[in-house]
Design a protein around this motif. Structure first.
Motif, mmCIF file in Angstrom:
data_model
loop_
_atom_site.group_PDB
_atom_site.id
_atom_site.type_symbol
_atom_site.label_atom_id
_atom_site.label_comp_id
_atom_site.label_asym_id
_atom_site.label_seq_id
_atom_site.Cartn_x
_atom_site.Cartn_y
_atom_site.Cartn_z
ATOM 1 N N ARG A 60 -0.362 0.702 4.899
ATOM 2 C CA ARG A 60 0.404 -0.455 4.896
ATOM 3 C C ARG A 60 1.424 -0.425 6.098
ATOM 4 O O ARG A 60 1.582 -1.546 6.668
ATOM 5 C CB ARG A 60 0.946 -0.363 3.602
ATOM 6 C CG ARG A 60 2.115 -1.633 3.443
ATOM 7 C CD ARG A 60 1.499 -2.987 3.517
ATOM 8 N NE ARG A 60 2.644 -3.967 3.352
ATOM 9 C CZ ARG A 60 2.274 -5.598 3.757
ATOM 10 N NH1 ARG A 60 0.905 -5.752 4.417
ATOM 11 N NH2 ARG A 60 3.123 -6.354 3.535
ATOM 12 N N THR A 253 6.842 0.010 -4.118
ATOM 13 C CA THR A 253 5.757 0.685 -3.202
ATOM 14 C C THR A 253 4.415 0.793 -3.958
ATOM 15 O O THR A 253 4.472 1.629 -5.120
ATOM 16 C CB THR A 253 6.142 1.779 -2.365
ATOM 17 O OG1 THR A 253 7.161 1.271 -1.472
ATOM 18 C CG2 THR A 253 5.104 2.323 -1.526
ATOM 19 N N ARG A 256 0.959 -3.672 -7.224
ATOM 20 C CA ARG A 256 0.376 -5.021 -7.123
ATOM 21 C C ARG A 256 1.157 -5.982 -8.233
ATOM 22 O O ARG A 256 0.947 -5.688 -9.547
ATOM 23 C CB ARG A 256 -1.162 -5.070 -7.464
ATOM 24 C CG ARG A 256 -1.778 -4.086 -6.107
ATOM 25 C CD ARG A 256 -3.410 -4.268 -6.220
ATOM 26 N NE ARG A 256 -3.768 -3.474 -7.406
ATOM 27 C CZ ARG A 256 -4.198 -2.308 -7.310
ATOM 28 N NH1 ARG A 256 -3.811 -1.417 -6.485
ATOM 29 N NH2 ARG A 256 -4.455 -1.803 -8.540
ATOM 30 N N ARG A 276 7.180 -8.378 -1.074
ATOM 31 C CA ARG A 276 6.602 -7.445 0.236
ATOM 32 C C ARG A 276 7.696 -6.671 0.528
ATOM 33 O O ARG A 276 7.536 -5.580 1.124
ATOM 34 C CB ARG A 276 6.169 -8.519 1.041
ATOM 35 C CG ARG A 276 4.743 -8.965 0.524
ATOM 36 C CD ARG A 276 4.103 -9.831 1.624
ATOM 37 N NE ARG A 276 3.148 -10.693 1.080
ATOM 38 C CZ ARG A 276 3.080 -11.920 0.830
ATOM 39 N NH1 ARG A 276 4.027 -12.764 1.242
ATOM 40 N NH2 ARG A 276 2.115 -12.750 0.339
ATOM 41 N N GLU A 281 2.833 -5.462 -3.168
ATOM 42 C CA GLU A 281 1.710 -6.211 -2.763
ATOM 43 C C GLU A 281 1.696 -7.448 -3.680
ATOM 44 O O GLU A 281 1.416 -7.229 -4.831
ATOM 45 C CB GLU A 281 0.423 -5.586 -2.505
ATOM 46 C CG GLU A 281 -0.987 -6.250 -2.239
ATOM 47 C CD GLU A 281 -2.044 -5.354 -2.198
ATOM 48 O OE1 GLU A 281 -3.082 -5.939 -2.161
ATOM 49 O OE2 GLU A 281 -2.119 -3.987 -2.471
ATOM 50 N N CYS A 282 1.487 -8.586 -3.147
ATOM 51 C CA CYS A 282 1.388 -9.779 -3.911
ATOM 52 C C CYS A 282 -0.283 -9.851 -4.089
ATOM 53 O O CYS A 282 -1.113 -10.062 -3.250
ATOM 54 C CB CYS A 282 1.932 -11.053 -3.333
ATOM 55 S SG CYS A 282 3.863 -11.081 -3.214
#
Length: 352
Positions: A60, A253, A256, A276, A281-282
């Motif tokens: 990431r 972190t 999702r 974010r 994570e979206c």
């Protein structure tokens, strides 16, 4: 920069800094830039690639800044960079965007080599911007830079430090402030400090707390989350306060998050930006295996229906191909429960 925000002849003097990190660990600095401003103009700039103590770069973070292990294999460590940086920092007031993060990286990166961070004073351009230009929905470095007409490559430390410096000078011009101290006084933003390794972030002061006055706008708590009493007419999340509370940690972190609607008072885009920035994570559906689904009063019936049917299929395995990864247990959270995942919230186990 737009003409409206052209620099004045002001006695601004400070050092704008920006870190990029190899992972979510605060001591994993892999790039550092420092831009010196004297009398409202850039007088010097420095940039270092840094070899972190542990050569692990998360995918990431590589995606964000493009720096890879091979790029820093021959780079100096933070211990070596500090020999040069210390003289640059000495006597300066530091400026950073979301400064709690950068100060945390500085303290942790020095501590990794048993170096005590000196006492420092600093301010945060995100906090200054919220005070200088209230009412905007997005105060991230890139949205502010775009709005102010600052062209830069985001997530390059030197480019970000320059943009941060320009935002500070634009805020000073907007407030007609003579210097950084005058800017803080006019915008009612306190100076941040690093003392004995402890970080005290800049804060806006002089505003009424919720419940002390009849101010209908006082609907968020000290962590930027709408109060329970305000749920019928929720106020906007104070994203700056949430990020300041998170500091160097990225509490989401590896998680999702599926938002069924925007967080109270924010647009969907701003809500996703906040997720974010906190490391999450979206995602937009059960097929993407979310860890958490956050409900919202603004989530429409279609989204809620999709959640009910999708979660059922997900739990039973009926919607997965044999080659799909194992199902992630989905937890459905209200906004208040989601708050518990963030700093100062009640602890909610990640893997229950």
């Amino acid at each position: 920069m737009n003409q409206e925000f052209a620099q004045q002849e002001i006695g601004m003097r400070f050092l704008a800094i920006d870190f990029e990190t190899a992972s979510s660990n605060a001591n994993s600095a892999c790039q550092l830039a420092a831009v010196e401003v004297i009398d409202g103009a850039v007088a010097g700039q420095h940039c270092w690639l840094i070899r972190p103590p542990r050569m692990y770069f998360s995918p990431r973070n590589i995606e964000i800044h493009g720096i890879r292990p091979q790029d820093v294999r021959s780079a100096p460590t933070m211990e070596e960079v500090w020999v040069e940086l210390q003289s640059v920092v000495d006597g300066q007031i530091l400026v950073a965007h979301n400064a709690g993060f950068d100060m945390g990286v500085l303290v942790a990166s020095l501590a990794a080599y048993d170096i005590a961070c000196p006492q420092l004073e600093f301010t945060c351009t995100r906090t200054l911007a919220r005070a200088a230009w209230p009412g905007r929905q997005r105060y991230g470095l890139k949205p502010l830079g775009d709005w102010l007409g600052i062209a830069f490559k985001h997530h390059d430390a030197l480019e970000d430090a320059r943009a941060c410096a320009e935002i500070a000078m634009a805020a000073a011009a907007a407030a007609q402030a003579a210097d950084l101290g005058d800017l803080g006084a006019k915008l009612r933003v306190s100076r941040g400090r690093v003392h004995n390794g402890t970080i005290c972030n800049p804060r806006r002061f002089g505003r009424s707390r919720a419940g002390r006055t009849g101010d209908a706008s006082a609907t968020v708590d000290s962590w930027g989350v709408p109060t329970r009493q305000s749920q019928r007419n929720p106020g906007a999340w104070n994203t700056a306060a949430v990020l300041a509370a998170a500091g160097t940690s990225r509490p989401l972190t590896g998680k999702r998050i599926w938002l069924l609607g925007p967080l109270s008072g924010l647009t969907m885009e701003a809500s996703q930006d906040l997720i974010r920035e906190l490391g999450g994570e979206c995602v937009t559906g059960v097929d993407e295996h979310p860890h958490f689904v956050v409900t919202s009063g603004s989530a429409g019936p279609t989204a809620n229906e999709q959640l009910r049917s999708g979660a059922s299929d997900h739990a039973s395995g009926e919607s997965r191909a044999e080659s799909s990864p194992p199902a992630t247990a989905i937890r459905i959270l209200s906004e208040r429960q989601f708050r518990a995942l963030l700093p100062a919230g009640k602890s909610v186990p990640w893997n229950s």
